[in-house]
Structures are given as structure tokens and as C-alpha cells.
Write a protein that holds these residues in place. Structure first.
Motif, PDB file in Angstrom:
ATOM      1  N   MET A 234       2.290   8.675  -9.182  1.00 10.86           N
ATOM      2  CA  MET A 234       1.513   7.555  -8.655  1.00 10.86           C
ATOM      3  C   MET A 234       0.102   8.003  -8.293  1.00 10.86           C
ATOM      4  N   ASP A 235      -0.868   7.132  -8.578  1.00 11.28           N
ATOM      5  CA  ASP A 235      -2.248   7.367  -8.174  1.00 11.28           C
ATOM      6  C   ASP A 235      -2.325   7.238  -6.655  1.00 11.28           C
ATOM      7  N   LYS A 236      -2.845   8.256  -6.003  1.00 14.40           N
ATOM      8  CA  LYS A 236      -2.904   8.248  -4.535  1.00 14.40           C
ATOM      9  C   LYS A 236      -3.740   7.084  -4.003  1.00 14.40           C
ATOM     10  N   LYS A 237      -4.644   6.541  -4.803  1.00 10.32           N
ATOM     11  CA  LYS A 237      -5.442   5.391  -4.386  1.00 10.32           C
ATOM     12  C   LYS A 237      -4.592   4.130  -4.250  1.00 10.32           C
ATOM     13  N   ASP A 238      -3.418   4.130  -4.873  1.00  7.61           N
ATOM     14  CA  ASP A 238      -2.524   2.974  -4.800  1.00  7.61           C
ATOM     15  C   ASP A 238      -1.629   3.014  -3.564  1.00  7.61           C
ATOM     16  N   ILE A 239      -1.656   4.108  -2.819  1.00  6.40           N
ATOM     17  CA  ILE A 239      -0.711   4.338  -1.726  1.00  6.40           C
ATOM     18  C   ILE A 239      -1.399   4.089  -0.381  1.00  6.40           C
ATOM     19  N   VAL A 240      -0.804   3.209   0.426  1.00  6.55           N
ATOM     20  CA  VAL A 240      -1.297   2.983   1.783  1.00  6.55           C
ATOM     21  C   VAL A 240      -0.699   4.022   2.722  1.00  6.55           C
ATOM     22  N   ALA A 241       0.623   4.208   2.646  1.00  6.62           N
ATOM     23  CA  ALA A 241       1.332   5.199   3.453  1.00  6.62           C
ATOM     24  C   ALA A 241       2.656   5.501   2.759  1.00  6.62           C
ATOM     25  N   TRP A 242       3.249   6.628   3.095  1.00  3.78           N
ATOM     26  CA  TRP A 242       4.519   6.983   2.468  1.00  3.78           C
ATOM     27  C   TRP A 242       5.307   7.926   3.364  1.00  3.78           C
ATOM     28  N   ARG A 243       6.620   7.959   3.120  1.00  2.00           N
ATOM     29  CA  ARG A 243       7.452   8.966   3.776  1.00  2.00           C
ATOM     30  C   ARG A 243       8.619   9.329   2.877  1.00  2.00           C
ATOM     31  N   LYS A 244       9.087  10.559   3.020  1.00  2.00           N
ATOM     32  CA  LYS A 244      10.184  11.081   2.209  1.00  2.00           C
ATOM     33  C   LYS A 244      11.479  10.929   2.985  1.00  2.00           C
ATOM     34  N   GLN A 245      12.421  10.261   2.395  1.00  2.00           N
ATOM     35  CA  GLN A 245      13.763  10.152   2.937  1.00  2.00           C
ATOM     36  C   GLN A 245      14.677  11.143   2.219  1.00  2.00           C
ATOM     37  N   ASP A 246      15.964  11.130   2.551  1.00  2.00           N
ATOM     38  CA  ASP A 246      16.878  12.106   1.948  1.00  2.00           C
ATOM     39  C   ASP A 246      16.925  11.997   0.434  1.00  2.00           C
ATOM     40  N   TYR A 247      16.951  10.770  -0.075  1.00  2.00           N
ATOM     41  CA  TYR A 247      17.170  10.591  -1.510  1.00  2.00           C
ATOM     42  C   TYR A 247      16.029   9.861  -2.214  1.00  2.00           C
ATOM     43  N   GLU A 248      14.993   9.510  -1.504  1.00  2.00           N
ATOM     44  CA  GLU A 248      13.916   8.761  -2.130  1.00  2.00           C
ATOM     45  C   GLU A 248      12.630   8.891  -1.322  1.00  2.00           C
ATOM     46  N   HIS A 249      11.546   8.481  -1.976  1.00  2.00           N
ATOM     47  CA  HIS A 249      10.279   8.282  -1.287  1.00  2.00           C
ATOM     48  C   HIS A 249      10.109   6.780  -1.067  1.00  2.00           C
ATOM     49  N   GLN A 250       9.653   6.415   0.134  1.00  2.00           N
ATOM     50  CA  GLN A 250       9.293   5.032   0.426  1.00  2.00           C
ATOM     51  C   GLN A 250       7.780   4.959   0.513  1.00  2.00           C
ATOM     52  N   VAL A 251       7.193   4.103  -0.316  1.00  5.28           N
ATOM     53  CA  VAL A 251       5.745   4.078  -0.463  1.00  5.28           C
ATOM     54  C   VAL A 251       5.238   2.668  -0.167  1.00  5.28           C
ATOM     55  N   LEU A 252       4.369   2.549   0.827  1.00  8.89           N
ATOM     56  CA  LEU A 252       3.763   1.263   1.164  1.00  8.89           C
ATOM     57  C   LEU A 252       2.553   1.035   0.277  1.00  8.89           C
ATOM     58  N   VAL A 253       2.527  -0.126  -0.397  1.00 10.68           N
ATOM     59  CA  VAL A 253       1.415  -0.470  -1.279  1.00 10.68           C
ATOM     60  C   VAL A 253       0.865  -1.842  -0.885  1.00 10.68           C
TER      61      VAL A 253
END
Length: 286
Positions: A234-253
Motif C-alpha cells: 500500500m502507498d503510505k499516502k493512502d494510510i491515515v493510521a494503522w495497527r498490527k493485530q495477531d493475524y492482520e493489519h487494520q488500516v484506516l483510510v
């Protein structure tokens, strides 16, 4: 739209906390939600508006007038509702009618009585017998019965059951039908804001992270659920915030429809206000 409330670089210092140059405008005829975790500065901000505490810097204008220089005049047009009752607990409804009639020039006894009846408040009982929810409803009746033009609500719906909370939200929507009226609603119940707010302002550790139209947040923001490889692509410009969980990344856009077109095959869900607040606070930002 003209502004009912303007905060300009508002500052307040406490040991371990600083409300840091808050600038915010509440337009006429709108409901603005104020969100943030405990200790973010929401109650401090409201207390500064009503001059319950002294500011360290900045300006507060209500209806275009300085809130301290014109304090007595302005408080005639401000309705304040908290989740606590600051009236003497031996008072009855009749006592409140008498006292408020002396305080407010535009006190409307008939409207107050109609609201007392609508909220099913026991007119003959002393306030110490009232439940928390009954006291909050009484606060609303007082705030609305002196023809306020600005309502300041600090966790005001937190003590109400869902049915009464929904009725209060309808009252607030009716209140702002007069485009000279506005509401600032500080709350942890973000679902209320999703129903009625025009704007949402987000305070975190004394700083304003954003103030945006509610519809932009609810209808355009999203959460991408993806694995490590997809996240890396993912282009970092598309990401507002993110966090890594056990099995996935959750990415706010901020543009879930655009993200869906740009990254076909990625799982994207709508973002509720709670989700947005959580990822801003708990996640990482680029």
C-alpha cells in the motif's frame, strides 16, 4: 454560515496536561460532536466556554462576543447540560420554577412544565429522590425552557436509557431547525453522533486532531483488513493510521471507494466513529 461559537488558540495548563492552542468553530444551525478519550480535554474546553475556569491564552467568542466581557449577557442564551445535577437536592420542580424565573429573563414556565410532563418527572418530589436519568432530563428541561440559542452538553445523554436518549436526540434535531441555534455535544456514545451530528471534532491529549463533517467520516472512511504483504504494497499516502493485530493489519483510510478501486481484492469495511477514534489513538500514523 455564521458562527455561534469560535475558539481561537484556546489554551489551558494543568500539571501533566495542556489544552494546546485549540481553534474550533461551531456554525449556526449545526450540531457538533466533541469526541476523545477520558482526559483529552473535552470537559476543560466546555468549562472554559462558560468561564467556570480561567483560560491561560486564546479567545472564546459566543455569538461574536467575548465570553468573559459579555458573560452575564451570554449566559442568558446558553443552556448547559451535564450528567450531574448541581441543584440543591431538597428542591422540588416548583422551587426550580421560582429560582430559574429570577435567573433567566426569557424563562418560559409553560414550556418548562410541558417538558417536565413529557419527561415524566415527578413534580412533587424532592431532587434527592430522583434517579440519575431523571436529573439529566431535568437539566434538559431547564436548558430548553429559557430559549437558549447554544446548548453545551457534557456527557449529557450517558445516564439515559436508549428510548429516552433517542427522544433527546430528536429534541436536539428540532432545536437546530432554527438556524440561529447550535449544539456542542461532548460524548462517549458515538452512535448518537452518527445519528444527529453535522460535524465531529476529535480531541486527543489536549490537541485537535481533526474537525470534519460527520458524513465524510461515516460515508467515506474505511478500514482495510490485510496481511503483511498486502500492507507493504500500500502507498503510505493512502494510510491515515494503522495497527498490527495477531493475524492482520487494520488500516484506516479516508476514501474507501477509491481504495477499493486502487487495491482490488483487499477487504474494506466502513469505519464507525469508534473505529476511527481507536485507530487514531492506538494505531500508528505515517
Amino acid at each position: 454560515m455564521s458562527a455561534v461559537l469560535e475558539l481561537d488558540r484556546l489554551t489551558k495548563h494543568y500539571p501533566g496536561f495542556c489544552l494546546d492552542g485549540l481553534t474550533l468553530t461551531v456554525p449556526s444551525g449545526t450540531i457538533m460532536g466533541l469526541i476523545g478519550e477520558n482526559g483529552a480535554g473535552k470537559t476543560t474546553t466546555i468549562n472554559l466556554m462558560i468561564h467556570a475556569i480561567e483560560k491561560d491564552g486564546g479567545e472564546i467568542r459566543i455569538f461574536g462576543k467575548d465570553n468573559i466581557i459579555c458573560e452575564k449577557e451570554l449566559k442568558q442564551s446558553i443552556g448547559m447540560v451535564q450528567d450531574t445535577c448541581n441543584l440543591p437536592l431538597m428542591f422540588t420542580i416548583s422551587d426550580i420554577e421560582t429560582v430559574m424565573g429570577r435567573i433567566y429573563a426569557d424563562w418560559d414556565r409553560e414550556q418548562f412544565r410541558a417538558l417536565v410532563q413529557r419527561f415524566d418527572l415527578p413534580a412533587g418530589q424532592e431532587l434527592w429522590t430522583f434517579s440519575k436519568g431523571m436529573k439529566v432530563k431535568l437539566n434538559f428541561a431547564i436548558a430548553l425552557a429559557h430559549h437558549s440559542r447554544l446548548l453545551l452538553l457534557d456527557e449529557a445523554t450517558s445516564g439515559l436509557d436508549p428510548v429516552m436518549r433517542d427522544e433527546i436526540l430528536d429534541l436536539l434535531l428540532d432545536f437546530v431547525q432554527d438556524e440561529g441555534n447550535s449544539v456542542l455535544l461532548s460524548t462517549h456514545i458515538t452512535s448518537d453522533l452518527e445519528k444527529i451530528a453535522d460535524y465531529v471534532a476529535f480531541l486527543h491529549e489536549g490537541k485537535l486532531l481533526f474537525c470534519k463533517p460527520k458524513d465524510e467520516l461515516v460515508y467515506h472512511y474505511g478500514i482495510v483488513h490485510c496481511g503483511a504483504e498486502q500492507f507493504a504494497n500500500m502507498d503510505k499516502k493512502d494510510i491515515v493510521a494503522w495497527r498490527k493485530q495477531d493475524y492482520e493489519h487494520q488500516v484506516l483510510v479516508a476514501d474507501r471507494a477509491g481504495i477499493a478501486r486502487k487495491y482490488p481484492g483487499y477487504l474494506i469495511d466502513p469505519a464507525a466513529l469508534d473505529d476511527i477514534m481507536l485507530l487514531y489513538i492506538k494505531g500508528e500514523r505515517t
